[in-house]
Design a protein around this motif. Structure first.
Motif, short mmCIF file in Angstrom:
data_model
loop_
_atom_site.label_atom_id
_atom_site.label_comp_id
_atom_site.label_asym_id
_atom_site.label_seq_id
_atom_site.Cartn_x
_atom_site.Cartn_y
_atom_site.Cartn_z
N LYS A 134 58.98 86.44 -0.76
CA LYS A 134 60.36 85.94 -0.09
C LYS A 134 59.80 84.97 0.21
CE LYS A 134 63.19 90.01 0.76
NZ LYS A 134 64.20 90.35 1.35
N ALA A 135 60.62 83.52 0.13
CA ALA A 135 59.81 82.41 0.90
C ALA A 135 61.02 82.15 1.90
CB ALA A 135 60.15 81.71 -0.56
N VAL A 136 62.21 82.86 1.43
CA VAL A 136 62.59 82.26 3.13
C VAL A 136 63.63 83.53 3.13
CG1 VAL A 136 64.86 81.02 3.83
CG2 VAL A 136 62.69 79.42 2.62
N ARG A 137 63.63 83.53 4.54
CA ARG A 137 63.98 85.52 4.74
C ARG A 137 65.67 84.61 5.91
NH1 ARG A 137 59.63 88.57 5.26
NH2 ARG A 137 58.01 88.05 3.61
N GLY A 186 53.56 76.49 3.79
CA GLY A 186 53.86 77.64 3.01
C GLY A 186 54.97 78.51 4.17
N CYS A 187 55.73 78.24 4.78
CA CYS A 187 56.55 77.86 5.45
C CYS A 187 57.47 78.63 5.20
CB CYS A 187 56.41 77.63 6.91
SG CYS A 187 57.13 76.45 6.85
N GLY A 188 57.99 78.04 4.06
CA GLY A 188 59.53 77.82 3.35
C GLY A 188 60.84 76.67 3.99
N THR A 221 58.84 68.27 7.67
CA THR A 221 57.17 67.36 7.74
C THR A 221 56.58 68.82 8.57
OG1 THR A 221 56.02 66.01 9.13
CG2 THR A 221 58.04 66.89 10.47
N HIS A 222 55.30 68.77 8.14
CA HIS A 222 54.45 69.40 8.58
C HIS A 222 53.98 69.60 10.18
CE1 HIS A 222 51.35 67.17 6.45
NE2 HIS A 222 50.93 67.82 7.09
N LEU A 255 59.43 76.99 11.98
CA LEU A 255 59.42 77.69 10.14
C LEU A 255 57.90 78.82 10.48
CD1 LEU A 255 61.76 76.10 7.82
CD2 LEU A 255 62.47 77.92 9.42
N ASN A 256 57.75 80.30 10.59
CA ASN A 256 56.99 80.83 10.07
C ASN A 256 57.33 82.10 9.39
OD1 ASN A 256 53.92 81.75 10.41
ND2 ASN A 256 55.02 82.69 12.10
N GLY A 257 55.79 81.64 8.22
CA GLY A 257 56.67 83.03 7.19
C GLY A 257 58.19 83.01 6.61
N GLY A 258 58.56 81.93 6.15
CA GLY A 258 59.68 81.56 5.92
C GLY A 258 60.71 82.08 6.95
#
Length: 372
Positions: free
Chosen positions: A18-21, A40-42, A192-193, A208-211
């Motif tokens: 699951k990339a995005v939730r 990697g946060c989506g 952006t990061h 965002l964090n972990g999707g």
């Protein structure tokens, strides 16, 4: 121009990753929204789903009043600016700008008008006959932006467009993007990061964090009232100081330091307490002082960062470069500037005053958060 609405959006890759939730964002017409978070946060996956370059597993994406889940990218009336410019090397700047319009069979005089107007805006008129290889990185990025502008789309999508530029040029291009977006009034979604880039560009940030979404708010709201320790640690340079502490009644114990908080302590027991580096003042105040041992300092010209230890916990204070340093430093604490987080979940614990203000605002809108 158009609004963008993302409703319960999710992306699941083959194998179950699951990339995005469950993403819910409503972007107003003309608003500049920045998606920010670590690698990697989506955030790029989410942007690509809006663009139609990734399929949406669950949920609904709307541009204006139109659901676009199954609409081809070319038919979504959006323009995308990429990290790598994506210019045709064998074409002149003029032809790079004209390519998409010609494919859409726009009239020749209309194409020329749009190109000349965009070139004036971006100050690249003198480069229209050059090939991309004869341009600097900043000039190429302006051409990439020009190619998006001539489309006159419903929305701009930016995928880390400044990450290939040097630090000085990034600052300059940030200002240009902000000015252009305000001038054109086009709805924009920017990835952006870089939290500094996010803070300076956004009308609202989506962290965002972990999707998943950690927080949505204006840059100052996110900075001054982070919703979690993740946001507190990610937004701000240096990051917010986060320390394990014990709160009992109106007394807050941080290592061997005890502070008298007054009458608005939010909970009792173990907490994570946060304070920004600039809110540590280098003087003593009875009942409101913490003592720390100096580890090392960084001289940044306009500010001196003092890296200190309270036991084994690290804190950073932003001081004047004229401020004298010693092996042991005293910092006065304005208790109004303290932030409290749950020691297990990392979620923000509102102070009594803060919670009351939130409830008043909620009641005014017909909602009650008193029992939330």
């Amino acid at each position: 121009m158009a609004s963008i609405s993302l409703q319960n959006i999710a992306k699941v890759y083959p194998g179950g990753t699951k990339a995005v939730r469950d993403i819910n964002i409503d972007i107003k017409d003309g608003e500049f929204i920045v998606l920010v978070g670590p690698s990697g946060c989506g955030k790029s996956t989410l942007l690509r789903m809006v663009a139609g370059l990734e399929t949406i597993t669950e949920g609904k994406a709307k541009i204006g009043d139109k659901v676009v889940n199954h609409v081809e990218p070319a038919d979504r009336d959006i323009a995308m600016v990429f990290q790598n410019y994506a210019l045709y090397p064998h074409m002149s700047v003029y032809n790079n700008l004209a390519y998409g319009l010609r494919n859409r069979r726009k009239p020749k005089d209309e194409i020329d008008r749009r190109i000349r107007e965009a070139a004036r805006m971006l100050e690249i008129e003198q480069y229209l006959e050059r090939k991309p290889r004869a341009l600097s990185g900043g000039q190429r990025q302006r051409v990439a932006m020009g190619r998006a502008i001539v489309r006159e789309p419903e929305a701009f999508l930016f995928d880390e467009p400044l990450s290939n530029l040097d630090a000085k040029l990034r600052v300059s291009m940030r200002g240009e993007i902000k000015r252009l977006q305000k001038r054109l009034g086009t709805t924009s979604l920017y990835v952006t990061h870089d939290q500094l880039e996010a803070m300076t560009l956004a009308d609202r940030l989506v962290v965002l964090n972990g999707g998943e979404i950690e927080q949505i708010g204006t840059p100052l709201d996110v900075y001054h009232k982070p919703a979690s320790t993740f946001v507190a640690n990610f937004i701000g340079s240096p990051a917010m100081n986060l320390m394990n502490a014990e709160l009992h009644g109106n007394r807050l114990a941080i290592g061997y330091n005890v502070l008298e908080l007054g009458s608005y302590a939010p909970v009792s027991g173990p907490v994570i307490v946060g304070i920004r580096a600039e809110d540590l003042q280098p003087y003593e105040q009875p009942g409101l002082t913490i003592k720390a041992k100096l580890d090392y300092s960084e001289e940044l010209g306009a500010v001196r960062l003092a890296h200190c230890l309270i036991g084994e916990q690290k804190i950073v204070a932003a001081l004047s470069p004229e401020e004298p340093l010693a092996d042991e430093l005293n910092f006065s604490i304005d208790t109004e500037k303290l932030h409290f987080f749950d020691s297990e979940t990392g979620q923000r614990i509102p102070k009594v005053k803060e919670a009351a203000e939130t409830n008043e605002a909620a009641q005014a809108s017909g909602e009650s958060l008193i029992n939330a």
